[in-house]
Scaffold this active site. Structure first.
Site, PDB file in Angstrom:
ATOM      1  N   ASN A 169     -31.663 -12.919 -47.212  1.00 23.05           N
ATOM      2  CA  ASN A 169     -31.816 -14.363 -47.024  1.00 23.05           C
ATOM      3  C   ASN A 169     -32.990 -14.682 -46.094  1.00 23.05           C
ATOM      4  O   ASN A 169     -32.890 -15.502 -45.193  1.00 23.05           O
ATOM      5  CB  ASN A 169     -30.512 -14.964 -46.469  1.00 23.05           C
ATOM      6  CG  ASN A 169     -30.465 -16.480 -46.589  1.00 23.05           C
ATOM      7  OD1 ASN A 169     -31.155 -17.071 -47.419  1.00 23.05           O
ATOM      8  ND2 ASN A 169     -29.660 -17.119 -45.764  1.00 23.05           N
ATOM      9  N   GLU A 210     -34.294 -11.407 -51.715  1.00 24.35           N
ATOM     10  CA  GLU A 210     -34.682 -12.608 -50.974  1.00 24.35           C
ATOM     11  C   GLU A 210     -35.399 -12.239 -49.673  1.00 24.35           C
ATOM     12  O   GLU A 210     -35.096 -12.761 -48.601  1.00 24.35           O
ATOM     13  CB  GLU A 210     -33.472 -13.506 -50.695  1.00 24.35           C
ATOM     14  CG  GLU A 210     -33.144 -14.429 -51.852  1.00 24.35           C
ATOM     15  CD  GLU A 210     -32.346 -15.647 -51.430  1.00 24.35           C
ATOM     16  OE1 GLU A 210     -32.975 -16.693 -51.159  1.00 24.35           O
ATOM     17  OE2 GLU A 210     -31.111 -15.545 -51.384  1.00 24.35           O
ATOM     18  N   ASP A 229     -28.612  -8.660 -56.046  1.00 24.73           N
ATOM     19  CA  ASP A 229     -27.909  -9.928 -56.154  1.00 24.73           C
ATOM     20  C   ASP A 229     -27.998 -10.373 -57.613  1.00 24.73           C
ATOM     21  O   ASP A 229     -29.007 -10.915 -58.043  1.00 24.73           O
ATOM     22  CB  ASP A 229     -28.550 -10.951 -55.213  1.00 24.73           C
ATOM     23  CG  ASP A 229     -27.842 -12.289 -55.242  1.00 24.73           C
ATOM     24  OD1 ASP A 229     -26.922 -12.466 -56.070  1.00 24.73           O
ATOM     25  OD2 ASP A 229     -28.206 -13.170 -54.436  1.00 24.73           O
ATOM     26  N   ASN A 236     -26.086 -12.601 -59.047  1.00 27.47           N
ATOM     27  CA  ASN A 236     -25.784 -14.036 -59.164  1.00 27.47           C
ATOM     28  C   ASN A 236     -24.851 -14.377 -60.325  1.00 27.47           C
ATOM     29  O   ASN A 236     -24.944 -15.458 -60.903  1.00 27.47           O
ATOM     30  CB  ASN A 236     -27.087 -14.849 -59.246  1.00 27.47           C
ATOM     31  CG  ASN A 236     -27.546 -15.318 -57.879  1.00 27.47           C
ATOM     32  OD1 ASN A 236     -26.755 -15.804 -57.079  1.00 27.47           O
ATOM     33  ND2 ASN A 236     -28.829 -15.146 -57.600  1.00 27.47           N
ATOM     34  N   HIS A 268     -25.103 -13.040 -47.141  1.00 32.82           N
ATOM     35  CA  HIS A 268     -24.575 -11.901 -47.890  1.00 32.82           C
ATOM     36  C   HIS A 268     -24.269 -10.768 -46.915  1.00 32.82           C
ATOM     37  O   HIS A 268     -24.853 -10.701 -45.833  1.00 32.82           O
ATOM     38  CB  HIS A 268     -25.602 -11.384 -48.907  1.00 32.82           C
ATOM     39  CG  HIS A 268     -25.957 -12.350 -49.978  1.00 32.82           C
ATOM     40  ND1 HIS A 268     -25.586 -12.179 -51.292  1.00 32.82           N
ATOM     41  CD2 HIS A 268     -26.701 -13.496 -49.950  1.00 32.82           C
ATOM     42  CE1 HIS A 268     -26.069 -13.161 -52.038  1.00 32.82           C
ATOM     43  NE2 HIS A 268     -26.747 -13.983 -51.232  1.00 32.82           N
TER      44      HIS A 268
END
Length: 268
Positions: A14, A40, A157, A159, A259
């Protein structure tokens, strides 16, 4: 690698610059992982904090997004990769910082940040285009690896929560991107092509373990999360997975991302 044991972690940071200020450097210094897949990252090579780069013992492969401050994936490995690849041959997506892979002896490891999407918007259209192209690539990757006597591990990730057990509030999210029927079916079809959700195979019963919790409200404290950070492996590697853990922070204030790292140990 240590003997015949390989430990791999996937973590959506993130934003690596923010994560570095909140505890990521300390985590990276302490981890026993042999490979770390990041998503990310949201930084170019020059923007990765020096204190992160200063952690010794890692070979870095970073694929930033062309659009600054967005996406970005990386793989950190203790061993020098035999081969590296950025993207999966997509004209649209190879510049978006969503896929990178390395070859280690007998194994291809990839870091994936699949688009999150948003129901009924162009973002969901983009996600579906990505999924279509990426599915074809993954099938071909498995076939090429099998011909070469290699295994494949795609961490990241994804998603998408595949099953009702993969998110706390599944009833309220049936029309939400990440739990749409067509997205879940896409994963089902992928698993029918010789790939395995490693953590679910190791822990077939019960909810979770979740790996993402919204920063809104008390989602983390109430464990109202989603299991979307996955290790997806070819079957032989999946069968050789011996343990899996979500490295959940002890409290909300100790989190360095929304996360948590997901770590799996494989016998290779």
């Amino acid at each position: 690698m240590v003997g015949d044991v390989l430990t791999v972690t996937t973590a959506n940071v993130n934003g690596i610059r923010a994560a570095a200020r909140k505890g990521f450097v300390e985590w990276l210094t302490a981890t026993d992982a042999d490979v770390v897949c990041l998503q990310e990252v949201r930084a170019t090579e020059e923007q990765v904090p020096e204190q992160v780069r200063a952690v010794e013992g890692w070979h870095w492969l970073l694929a930033p997004a062309e659009q600054k401050g967005r996406a970005g994936v990386a793989i950190l490995s203790r061993s020098q990769p035999q081969r590296t690849r950025v993207g999966f041959g997509s004209t649209e997506f190879d510049v978006t910082g969503r896929y990178v892979e390395i070859d280690l002896p007998g194994l291809t490891v990839a870091s994936l940040y699949l688009p999150s999407g948003e129901t009924g918007t162009v973002r969901q259209d983009q996600k579906e285009r990505f999924m279509k192209e990426f599915f074809t690539y993954l099938v071909g990757l498995r076939e090429r690896a099998a011909a070469d006597g290699r295994e494949v591990l795609v961490c990241g990730d994804w998603n998408i929560a595949h099953r009702e057990e993969d998110l706390k509030n599944w009833k309220g999210n049936r029309k939400t991107a990440g739990f749409l029927p067509e997205e879940r079916e896409w994963l089902t079809q992928l698993y029918e092509q010789g790939y395995v959700d490693v953590v679910r195979a190791l822990q077939p019963d019960g909810a979770g373990p979740y790996s993402w919790w919204s920063y809104r409200g008390r989602a983390f404290d109430n464990d109202a999360g989603w299991r979307i950070d996955l290790h997806v492996a070819t079957s032989m590697l999946a069968q050789n997975a011996s343990s899996a853990v979500v490295e959940r922070a002890a409290s909300h204030d100790l989190r360095w991302s929304d996360h948590s790292p997901v770590t799996v140990t494989y016998m290779v």
